[in-house]
Design a protein around this motif. Structure first.
Motif: not given
Length: 327
Positions: A300-315
């Motif tokens: 679940e921690l790794a999923a947060v990392d992936r999320f932040l990478v995937e949406f870096a353009d919007l966040l």
């Protein structure tokens, strides 16, 4: 009440028209030792309002209202209302979740007197209250703040409470300040459609982290009330649909769905995930959740990392402004 009379009455409830689009539910940052982080909360408020939303709600499940002492809740609500003065077009929606009708009425009145422009009402859900008693409770709060728009929250998955469109229609005819229903049934779409068929129609906003947002929009939902740690993504999804770019909205929502659909399997899980996102973006200093809480495991921690990478353009990372708050 006729449709024309209801429309005229709603026009006098100016704040009602601002509860549209993305209306985030604010989180409460705590310090590492579990105290409320009031400066951090003020930063959250400023950041979310600077994202361009027209309304915010507090405190909801995403704000861990059930873990706040009464004086903490009062302090945070007053801070929110104070910060929102710098955003005069934004509506502060103060939540009322008290099980006792007397306390719910008092909280609603206090919230309006303190400066909230709308009320979010969660009906009683403890001890399997009969439908008639729930209706009396709803009507009492609506009557107590008759000049203030009220959003009625329908969250059967979290509360086990049941509402039906016919009962809401009868309440709405007598209390025109019932302006919206926040639909968090699973799925929300059929109930949103049912509300739209009422005479007069009743508008809906969708919650539940926007998991069913595309369907809700196509059925007439006028807004969504997710958490606040990645408001920018919801804003972009809503912009795409609002400008007729439905295919692009579907694609962006599809990218988000693997994360939100998993996190929403457990309310405490999405609270923990969103707080970690806020911390890693620089919005809050600690992702502490008061116990009992959901601890994120390695995946679940790794999923947060992936999320932040995937949406870096919007966040983008949140950088401090001159007041120490986020830009």
């Amino acid at each position: 009440m006729s449709t024309s009379m209801r429309t005229a009455t709603l026009s006098g409830l100016g704040a009602a028209g601002a509860i549209r689009g993305v209306s985030p539910v604010l989180e409460v940052p705590f310090t590492a030792d579990g105290e409320i982080d009031l400066p951090g909360f003020r930063r959250v408020v400023r950041h979310v309002l600077r994202c361009g939303v027209s309304s915010v709600m507090f405190p909801g499940f995403a704000g861990e209202f059930y873990k706040l002492a009464e004086h903490e809740r009062t302090t945070l609500t007053e801070a929110l209302i104070e910060e929102a003065k710098a955003f005069p077009d934004a509506v502060v929606i103060a939540a009322v979740q008290d099980h006792a009708t007397k306390l719910a009425v008092e909280r609603a009145r206090w919230s309006v007197a303190a400066g909230a422009k709308a009320i979010n009402l969660l009906p009683p859900y403890l001890l399997n209250r009969p439908a008639a008693a729930i209706d009396v409770h709803i009507r009492a709060v609506l009557a107590a703040v008759a000049d203030t728009p009220v959003v009625l929250q329908y969250a059967p998955n979290e509360t086990g409470a049941s509402l039906d469109a016919g009962r809401l229609a009868a309440i709405g005819r007598d209390h025109p300040n019932l302006v919206l229903v926040k639909v968090e049934s699973s799925p929300p779409g059929p109930f949103i459609s049912e509300l739209a068929r009422l005479d007069p129609p009743m508008l809906a906003v969708e919650g539940y982290a926007g998991v069913q947002l595309p369907d809700a929009i196509r059925r007439g939902a006028v807004g969504t009330q997710p958490g606040c740690s990645f408001t920018e993504i919801y804003q972009e999804i809503w912009r795409l649909y609002e400008t007729g770019q439905h295919a692009a909205g579907d694609r962006l929502h599809a990218r988000l769905l693997p994360y939100t659909s998993y996190w929403m399997l457990d309310t405490e899980l999405i609270i923990a995930a969103e707080k970690l996102i806020s911390k890693r973006r620089g919005l809050i200093e600690s992702d502490h959740c008061r116990a009992p809480r959901r601890e994120l495991d390695e995946q679940e921690l790794a999923a947060v990392d992936r999320f932040l990478v995937e949406f870096a353009d919007l966040l983008p990372d949140v950088t401090p402004d001159v007041d120490g708050g986020p830009q």
